[in-house]
Design a protein around this motif. Structure first.
Motif, mmCIF file in Angstrom:
data_model
loop_
_atom_site.group_PDB
_atom_site.id
_atom_site.type_symbol
_atom_site.label_atom_id
_atom_site.label_comp_id
_atom_site.label_asym_id
_atom_site.label_seq_id
_atom_site.Cartn_x
_atom_site.Cartn_y
_atom_site.Cartn_z
ATOM 1 N N PHE A 49 3.726 3.563 -15.163
ATOM 2 C CA PHE A 49 4.391 3.826 -13.808
ATOM 3 C C PHE A 49 3.387 4.504 -13.136
ATOM 4 C CE2 PHE A 49 7.580 4.418 -17.061
ATOM 5 C CZ PHE A 49 8.750 3.974 -16.679
ATOM 6 N N GLY A 50 3.099 3.449 -11.999
ATOM 7 C CA GLY A 50 1.922 3.963 -11.033
ATOM 8 C C GLY A 50 2.462 4.193 -9.609
ATOM 9 N N ASP A 51 2.007 5.486 -9.339
ATOM 10 C CA ASP A 51 2.695 6.186 -8.016
ATOM 11 C C ASP A 51 1.668 5.875 -7.023
ATOM 12 O OD1 ASP A 51 4.841 6.525 -9.515
ATOM 13 O OD2 ASP A 51 4.381 8.657 -9.973
ATOM 14 N N ARG A 52 1.847 5.282 -5.859
ATOM 15 C CA ARG A 52 1.158 5.532 -4.568
ATOM 16 C C ARG A 52 0.035 4.519 -5.019
ATOM 17 N NH1 ARG A 52 3.027 10.266 -5.177
ATOM 18 N NH2 ARG A 52 1.224 11.040 -6.483
ATOM 19 N N PHE A 53 0.211 3.146 -4.771
ATOM 20 C CA PHE A 53 -0.725 2.210 -4.881
ATOM 21 C C PHE A 53 -1.646 2.272 -3.808
ATOM 22 C CE2 PHE A 53 -1.530 -2.343 -3.379
ATOM 23 C CZ PHE A 53 -2.636 -2.509 -4.571
ATOM 24 N N ILE A 54 -2.964 2.251 -4.174
ATOM 25 C CA ILE A 54 -4.299 2.486 -3.382
ATOM 26 C C ILE A 54 -4.764 0.812 -3.174
ATOM 27 C CG2 ILE A 54 -6.678 3.477 -2.979
ATOM 28 C CD1 ILE A 54 -5.748 5.276 -5.377
ATOM 29 N N ILE B 125 -3.526 -0.781 -21.539
ATOM 30 C CA ILE B 125 -3.333 -1.249 -20.036
ATOM 31 C C ILE B 125 -3.370 -0.380 -18.974
ATOM 32 C CG2 ILE B 125 -0.591 -0.872 -20.240
ATOM 33 C CD1 ILE B 125 -2.342 -3.817 -18.051
ATOM 34 N N ILE B 126 -3.079 1.042 -19.389
ATOM 35 C CA ILE B 126 -3.458 2.110 -18.191
ATOM 36 C C ILE B 126 -4.734 2.081 -17.795
ATOM 37 C CG2 ILE B 126 -3.723 3.810 -19.614
ATOM 38 C CD1 ILE B 126 -1.873 5.585 -17.758
ATOM 39 N N LYS B 127 -5.837 1.836 -18.642
ATOM 40 C CA LYS B 127 -7.254 1.923 -18.156
ATOM 41 C C LYS B 127 -7.586 0.761 -17.502
ATOM 42 C CE LYS B 127 -8.485 3.516 -22.907
ATOM 43 N NZ LYS B 127 -9.422 3.346 -24.176
ATOM 44 N N LYS B 128 -6.704 -0.337 -17.369
ATOM 45 C CA LYS B 128 -6.722 -1.148 -16.534
ATOM 46 C C LYS B 128 -6.379 -1.113 -15.074
ATOM 47 C CE LYS B 128 -6.203 -6.404 -16.428
ATOM 48 N NZ LYS B 128 -5.410 -7.570 -17.160
ATOM 49 N N VAL B 129 -5.214 -0.750 -15.019
ATOM 50 C CA VAL B 129 -4.334 -0.622 -13.789
ATOM 51 C C VAL B 129 -4.308 0.779 -13.218
ATOM 52 C CG1 VAL B 129 -3.050 -2.859 -14.409
ATOM 53 C CG2 VAL B 129 -2.308 -0.430 -14.808
ATOM 54 N N GLY B 130 -4.544 1.947 -14.051
ATOM 55 C CA GLY B 130 -4.556 3.181 -13.512
ATOM 56 C C GLY B 130 -5.425 3.421 -12.354
ATOM 57 N N PRO B 131 -6.470 2.971 -12.266
ATOM 58 C CA PRO B 131 -7.271 3.450 -11.241
ATOM 59 C C PRO B 131 -6.947 2.808 -9.775
ATOM 60 C CG PRO B 131 -8.810 2.606 -12.867
ATOM 61 C CD PRO B 131 -7.404 2.327 -13.396
ATOM 62 N N TYR B 132 -5.932 1.949 -9.785
ATOM 63 C CA TYR B 132 -5.481 1.460 -8.475
ATOM 64 C C TYR B 132 -4.362 2.416 -8.074
ATOM 65 C CZ TYR B 132 -8.289 -2.476 -9.999
ATOM 66 O OH TYR B 132 -9.435 -3.296 -10.408
ATOM 67 N N PHE B 133 -4.125 3.513 -8.566
ATOM 68 C CA PHE B 133 -2.867 4.374 -7.976
ATOM 69 C C PHE B 133 -3.478 5.964 -8.005
ATOM 70 C CE2 PHE B 133 -0.881 0.928 -10.432
ATOM 71 C CZ PHE B 133 -0.176 0.272 -9.423
ATOM 72 N N ASP C 156 0.862 -1.300 0.008
ATOM 73 C CA ASP C 156 0.069 -0.024 0.221
ATOM 74 C C ASP C 156 0.920 1.231 -0.022
ATOM 75 O OD1 ASP C 156 -2.347 1.474 0.071
ATOM 76 O OD2 ASP C 156 -2.508 1.462 2.113
ATOM 77 N N GLY C 157 0.616 2.025 -0.915
ATOM 78 C CA GLY C 157 1.365 3.545 -0.966
ATOM 79 C C GLY C 157 2.736 3.215 -1.789
ATOM 80 N N ARG C 158 3.037 2.020 -2.435
ATOM 81 C CA ARG C 158 4.216 1.897 -2.932
ATOM 82 C C ARG C 158 4.248 2.411 -4.317
ATOM 83 N NH1 ARG C 158 7.736 -2.021 -1.388
ATOM 84 N NH2 ARG C 158 9.014 -1.580 -3.140
ATOM 85 N N ASN C 159 4.992 2.624 -5.247
ATOM 86 C CA ASN C 159 5.129 2.729 -6.507
ATOM 87 C C ASN C 159 5.517 1.483 -7.365
ATOM 88 O OD1 ASN C 159 4.672 5.595 -5.949
ATOM 89 N ND2 ASN C 159 7.136 5.798 -5.886
ATOM 90 N N PHE C 160 4.774 1.400 -8.409
ATOM 91 C CA PHE C 160 4.930 0.163 -9.426
ATOM 92 C C PHE C 160 5.366 0.432 -10.871
ATOM 93 C CE2 PHE C 160 2.329 -1.530 -5.907
ATOM 94 C CZ PHE C 160 2.522 -3.021 -6.146
ATOM 95 N N LEU C 161 5.889 -0.457 -11.395
ATOM 96 C CA LEU C 161 6.436 -0.536 -12.660
ATOM 97 C C LEU C 161 5.680 -1.848 -13.276
ATOM 98 C CD1 LEU C 161 8.041 0.666 -15.190
ATOM 99 C CD2 LEU C 161 9.914 -1.105 -14.628
#
Length: 272
Positions: free
Chosen positions: A214-219, A187-195, A174-179
């Protein structure tokens, strides 16, 4: 195997008459499972490796059914196997030149197996301080092996790769940054809402194309309620009448479903 089936069809009456007992075992141990798998394939995808469990019975029964012709059938199988080995062994050679005629999307996926260093170099250059993940089970496994770094399975609804449910604990991320690696241009439409914020880039090198998010601050709370809850219902919906002593997915993400008195899981108690 094809010529064995042809042999059986051609001499089925003689085989049944001379080896009735053995032929019954043959049917039970090989024919019936294969027929059931063939029937099942009309409704869901059946992996070829599912049938391998019954192949030993097939060859053992072949020896008993027609010992005089078994050596000849083995020779046919050996020639067929050699052809397959030559074809499989030459695949990497042709794959490295496939970019000239292969569909770009297909070539990129093929290149992941024969030229993984292209992917790993780009991933390493962009992975500092980030959790590596992919939305595809095959991609996560292949690149995790070649890049020498575990790649988590992220936002994948597939039944394949659920081993990651045991390995990765998204509560701790939780709160981490992802690659996130993917071949999906959306793909960003699929995973973007979780950051909290996410941006997508395209990587092109040597005819290979793939996408990085590049997803910042995982929710985690949103990921749990929107994705993990679907996984719970799709793959871990254990009938309430079955006794259960524990369950890693429930214990990690949905502990409120565990009844301390009955030692059972009640999926209806899940709060999303």
């Amino acid at each position: 195997m094809p010529w064995v089936i042809f042999y059986l069809i051609r001499r089925q009456k003689a085989v049944v008459r001379e080896n009735s007992g053995i032929f019954s075992i043959f049917c039970y141990m090989w024919v019936i499972p294969f027929v059931l798998l063939a029937f099942m394939s009309f409704f869901r995808r059946v992996g070829l490796h599912w049938s391998l469990a019954f192949c030993p019975f097939f060859f053992v029964c072949c020896i008993a059914l027609f010992p005089a012709d078994f050596v000849r059938l083995i020779r046919y199988s050996a020639v067929f196997s050699i052809v397959l080995v030559i074809f499989a062994g030459s695949a990497p050679f042709f794959a490295r030149r496939a970019g000239q005629w292969c569909v770009p999307e297909k070539y990129s996926k093929l290149a992941m197996f024969v030229k993984p260093e292209i992917f790993c170099d780009i991933i390493r250059r962009n992975s500092a301080g980030r959790v590596l993940a992919s939305d595809g089970y095959t991609e996560a496994c292949v690149l995790g092996y070649h890049c020498k770094h575990y790649i988590a399975l992220f936002a994948s609804p597939s039944r394949s790769g659920r081993q990651d449910d045991i390995i990765t604990d998204y509560r701790e991320l939780d709160g981490r940054n992802f690659l996130i690696f993917s071949f999906d241009p959306d793909i960003i439409k699929k995973v973007g809402p979780y950051f909290e914020t996410a941006r997508q880039t395209i990587a092109n090198q040597d005819g290979v194309t793939f996408y990085l998010v590049f997803g910042d601050r995982f929710i985690y709370s949103r990921y749990r309620s929107e994705h993990l809850s679907k996984i719970l219902r799709a793959f871990y919906d254990i009938p309430p009448f079955l006794p259960i002593k524990g369950g890693y997915f429930y214990e990690k993400y949905f502990p409120e479903t565990i009844s301390s008195r009955k030692g059972r899981f009640n999926i209806s108690a899940v709060s999303f």
